[in-house]
Motif scaffolding. Sequence first.
Motif, PDB file in Angstrom:
ATOM      1  N   LEU A 164      -1.783   9.965   0.965  1.00 53.05           N
ATOM      2  CA  LEU A 164      -2.802   8.905   1.025  1.00 53.05           C
ATOM      3  C   LEU A 164      -2.479   7.947   2.175  1.00 53.05           C
ATOM      4  CD1 LEU A 164      -3.112   7.934  -2.769  1.00 53.05           C
ATOM      5  CD2 LEU A 164      -4.833   9.144  -1.409  1.00 53.05           C
ATOM      6  N   LEU A 165      -1.194   7.573   2.263  1.00 57.30           N
ATOM      7  CA  LEU A 165      -0.788   6.615   3.294  1.00 57.30           C
ATOM      8  C   LEU A 165      -0.851   7.256   4.679  1.00 57.30           C
ATOM      9  CD1 LEU A 165       2.289   5.095   1.399  1.00 57.30           C
ATOM     10  CD2 LEU A 165       0.026   4.087   1.686  1.00 57.30           C
ATOM     11  N   GLY A 166      -0.345   8.487   4.781  1.00 54.54           N
ATOM     12  CA  GLY A 166      -0.327   9.195   6.066  1.00 54.54           C
ATOM     13  C   GLY A 166      -1.731   9.426   6.600  1.00 54.54           C
ATOM     14  N   ALA A 167      -2.656   9.746   5.700  1.00 50.92           N
ATOM     15  CA  ALA A 167      -4.032  10.009   6.133  1.00 50.92           C
ATOM     16  C   ALA A 167      -4.641   8.768   6.765  1.00 50.92           C
ATOM     17  CB  ALA A 167      -4.877  10.457   4.939  1.00 50.92           C
ATOM     18  N   SER A 168      -4.463   7.604   6.105  1.00 48.32           N
ATOM     19  CA  SER A 168      -5.126   6.426   6.682  1.00 48.32           C
ATOM     20  C   SER A 168      -4.460   6.039   8.000  1.00 48.32           C
ATOM     21  CB  SER A 168      -5.205   5.268   5.701  1.00 48.32           C
ATOM     22  OG  SER A 168      -3.944   4.947   5.242  1.00 48.32           O
ATOM     23  N   LEU A 169      -3.137   6.211   8.071  1.00 51.66           N
ATOM     24  CA  LEU A 169      -2.444   5.888   9.326  1.00 51.66           C
ATOM     25  C   LEU A 169      -2.940   6.776  10.471  1.00 51.66           C
ATOM     26  CD1 LEU A 169       0.542   4.583  10.428  1.00 51.66           C
ATOM     27  CD2 LEU A 169       0.967   7.032  10.513  1.00 51.66           C
ATOM     28  N   LEU A 170      -2.983   8.086  10.227  1.00 49.66           N
ATOM     29  CA  LEU A 170      -3.353   9.014  11.311  1.00 49.66           C
ATOM     30  C   LEU A 170      -4.823   8.863  11.700  1.00 49.66           C
ATOM     31  CD1 LEU A 170      -1.416  12.283  10.340  1.00 49.66           C
ATOM     32  CD2 LEU A 170      -0.879  10.678  12.158  1.00 49.66           C
ATOM     33  N   VAL A 171      -5.693   8.735  10.689  1.00 52.29           N
ATOM     34  CA  VAL A 171      -7.124   8.616  11.001  1.00 52.29           C
ATOM     35  C   VAL A 171      -7.372   7.350  11.824  1.00 52.29           C
ATOM     36  CG1 VAL A 171      -9.422   8.254   9.995  1.00 52.29           C
ATOM     37  CG2 VAL A 171      -7.922  10.008   9.043  1.00 52.29           C
ATOM     38  N   LYS A 172      -6.717   6.265  11.434  1.00 55.30           N
ATOM     39  CA  LYS A 172      -6.912   4.997  12.150  1.00 55.30           C
ATOM     40  C   LYS A 172      -6.389   5.126  13.592  1.00 55.30           C
ATOM     41  CE  LYS A 172      -5.940   0.072  11.462  1.00 55.30           C
ATOM     42  NZ  LYS A 172      -4.904  -0.256  12.427  1.00 55.30           N
ATOM     43  N   ALA A 173      -5.164   5.628  13.728  1.00 56.99           N
ATOM     44  CA  ALA A 173      -4.549   5.711  15.059  1.00 56.99           C
ATOM     45  C   ALA A 173      -5.358   6.628  15.980  1.00 56.99           C
ATOM     46  CB  ALA A 173      -3.114   6.205  14.938  1.00 56.99           C
ATOM     47  N   LEU A 174      -5.807   7.763  15.460  1.00 57.86           N
ATOM     48  CA  LEU A 174      -6.545   8.705  16.316  1.00 57.86           C
ATOM     49  C   LEU A 174      -7.928   8.154  16.657  1.00 57.86           C
ATOM     50  CD1 LEU A 174      -5.420  12.026  14.584  1.00 57.86           C
ATOM     51  CD2 LEU A 174      -4.804  11.295  16.886  1.00 57.86           C
TER      52      LEU A 174
ATOM     53  N   GLU B  23      -8.679   5.046  16.949  1.00 53.25           N
ATOM     54  CA  GLU B  23      -8.485   3.983  17.953  1.00 53.25           C
ATOM     55  C   GLU B  23      -8.279   4.558  19.351  1.00 53.25           C
ATOM     56  OE1 GLU B  23      -6.684   0.651  14.885  1.00 53.25           O
ATOM     57  OE2 GLU B  23      -5.329   1.565  16.352  1.00 53.25           O
ATOM     58  N   MET B  24      -7.852   5.829  19.395  1.00 51.53           N
ATOM     59  CA  MET B  24      -7.701   6.478  20.705  1.00 51.53           C
ATOM     60  C   MET B  24      -9.024   7.068  21.177  1.00 51.53           C
ATOM     61  SD  MET B  24      -4.047   8.348  20.050  1.00 51.53           S
ATOM     62  CE  MET B  24      -3.799   9.011  21.680  1.00 51.53           C
ATOM     63  N   GLY B  25     -10.099   6.802  20.405  1.00 52.77           N
ATOM     64  CA  GLY B  25     -11.430   7.246  20.818  1.00 52.77           C
ATOM     65  C   GLY B  25     -11.778   8.657  20.374  1.00 52.77           C
ATOM     66  N   LEU B  26     -10.975   9.231  19.465  1.00 51.99           N
ATOM     67  CA  LEU B  26     -11.261  10.596  19.025  1.00 51.99           C
ATOM     68  C   LEU B  26     -12.155  10.585  17.795  1.00 51.99           C
ATOM     69  CD1 LEU B  26      -7.649  11.791  19.540  1.00 51.99           C
ATOM     70  CD2 LEU B  26      -9.615  12.751  20.719  1.00 51.99           C
ATOM     71  N   ARG B  27     -12.907  11.677  17.628  1.00 56.96           N
ATOM     72  CA  ARG B  27     -13.769  11.789  16.448  1.00 56.96           C
ATOM     73  C   ARG B  27     -12.956  12.422  15.326  1.00 56.96           C
ATOM     74  NH1 ARG B  27     -18.925  15.058  15.645  1.00 56.96           N
ATOM     75  NH2 ARG B  27     -19.770  13.899  13.882  1.00 56.96           N
ATOM     76  N   VAL B  28     -12.662  11.625  14.303  1.00 54.78           N
ATOM     77  CA  VAL B  28     -11.845  12.110  13.200  1.00 54.78           C
ATOM     78  C   VAL B  28     -12.587  11.839  11.901  1.00 54.78           C
ATOM     79  CG1 VAL B  28      -9.533  12.039  12.192  1.00 54.78           C
ATOM     80  CG2 VAL B  28      -9.866  11.232  14.507  1.00 54.78           C
ATOM     81  N   ALA B  29     -12.781  12.892  11.116  1.00 56.27           N
ATOM     82  CA  ALA B  29     -13.495  12.698   9.843  1.00 56.27           C
ATOM     83  C   ALA B  29     -12.521  12.202   8.796  1.00 56.27           C
ATOM     84  CB  ALA B  29     -14.099  14.015   9.401  1.00 56.27           C
ATOM     85  N   PRO B  30     -12.985  11.356   7.856  1.00 56.93           N
ATOM     86  CA  PRO B  30     -12.085  10.992   6.763  1.00 56.93           C
ATOM     87  C   PRO B  30     -11.708  12.248   5.998  1.00 56.93           C
ATOM     88  CG  PRO B  30     -14.310  10.162   6.365  1.00 56.93           C
ATOM     89  CD  PRO B  30     -14.319  10.800   7.714  1.00 56.93           C
ATOM     90  N   THR B  31     -10.429  12.424   5.717  1.00 59.22           N
ATOM     91  CA  THR B  31     -10.026  13.669   5.069  1.00 59.22           C
ATOM     92  C   THR B  31      -9.889  13.493   3.562  1.00 59.22           C
ATOM     93  OG1 THR B  31      -8.380  15.433   5.034  1.00 59.22           O
ATOM     94  CG2 THR B  31      -7.539  13.200   5.363  1.00 59.22           C
ATOM     95  N   TRP B  32     -10.066  14.600   2.847  1.00 58.50           N
ATOM     96  CA  TRP B  32      -9.858  14.638   1.398  1.00 58.50           C
ATOM     97  C   TRP B  32      -8.687  15.563   1.069  1.00 58.50           C
ATOM     98  CZ3 TRP B  32     -12.965  11.616  -1.786  1.00 58.50           C
ATOM     99  CH2 TRP B  32     -14.071  11.037  -1.169  1.00 58.50           C
ATOM    100  N   ALA B  33      -7.990  16.017   2.125  1.00 63.35           N
ATOM    101  CA  ALA B  33      -6.921  16.999   1.921  1.00 63.35           C
ATOM    102  C   ALA B  33      -5.626  16.511   2.580  1.00 63.35           C
ATOM    103  CB  ALA B  33      -7.379  18.338   2.482  1.00 63.35           C
TER     104      ALA B  33
END
Length: 375
Positions: A290-300, A302-312
């Motif tokens: 849960l923690l890793g997902a929000s960290l990675l999604v936010k960081a990526l 912010e780098m301008g990449l299209r990242v979908a919220p994950t459920w996995a």
Amino acid sequence: MSVLSDRIPEYLRKLPGYTPGKPRRQAERESGVPSIKMASNENPFGPSPRALAAALEAAGQINYYPDNDISELRLKLAEHHGVGPEHVCIGNGSTALLDTLARTLLTTGLNAITCRLSFIIYRIATRAAGGDFIEVPLAERGFDLEAIAAHIDGNTRIVYLANPNNPTGTMFDSAALERFLERVPDHVLVVLDEAYCDFAAAFARERGVEYPNSLQYVKQGRHNLMVLRTFSKAHGLAGLRVGYALGDPRLVEILARVRITFSVTSVSQAAAIAALDDTQHIGAAVENNLLGASLLVKALSEMGLRVAPTWANFIFVELGQSAEEVAQRLQAEGIIVRPLTAWGAPQAMRVTIGTPAQNQMFLSAFRKIAAVPTR
Ligand SMILES: Cc1ncc(COP(=O)(O)O)c(C=O)c1O
């Protein structure tokens, strides 16, 4: 001269192969740097210590064949899920069960349906059984259940639904499943692949969404739904190959005969029994995710990449450039990710959520290669 291999049916000669995540040792040989694998959605904390101890103990008995009925694990799973053991079929990973299901239900002239950009084994299992494989487009990166229902015909025998889906990480909720099941005719088996259910259920609780309680349908006696689960993800036993199907006893009984005899080793059976009880190990993996997902999604993002919220336990990232190239450059930095070329998405990659340290290593490597433009 006619060679024997020419006589093999064309659907087998043309069978697409599976491209797995690169093994760590191979990546290290190629790049010459110590590497971490974030390519196959495994548990980054390793196996449960209890499972490891049970596996070591069972290893002392490997001169004997395993229990072919897998009775102890079957009873344990039945109890765990509140169903009878006759509802449970265990296989050498859920991948093997997908193959068994396809061999049982499909043949030339029959078909199976799923969405584009889903688990590659659905295609391989279907084609290996001689069946036609139908893929409908994804809706907003998620399963388009309406489109799948509309494609079902008299020759359809299987619909594969991955929830959450691999590699997009998307999920459909219980109302969507309910609506879909109402539309599925009796001659079609819905294979509901819940490999990532532990992670999805936690995200769903956090986000106030209802993850389907798929087992309620099995308990109600629905004859054309088979739920697939695995010990390869949250339980950390990918290398031991244990998966299981929960469904109608009449189908389970046939699957148990079609599946390869003795295919679940005694070491795997013992480890899976112990892993199921190690709720602490599973809980830690889910919490970290849960923690890793929000960290990675936010960081990526912010780098301008299209990242979908994950459920996995992985993130689907659209790169806007060759994912093979990005993966190679990350590998040179000691990070193994999965470019999605084989899925038909050459500009997307999938990254498994790691331990906090691994996530940081991935982000620094990614920032480093992003700062240096491709040649
Ligand atoms: C959707 C899905 N189903 C099943 C599996 C495979 O599980 P197993 O290791 O039990 O064969 C995976 C593994 O990546 C997966 O992503």
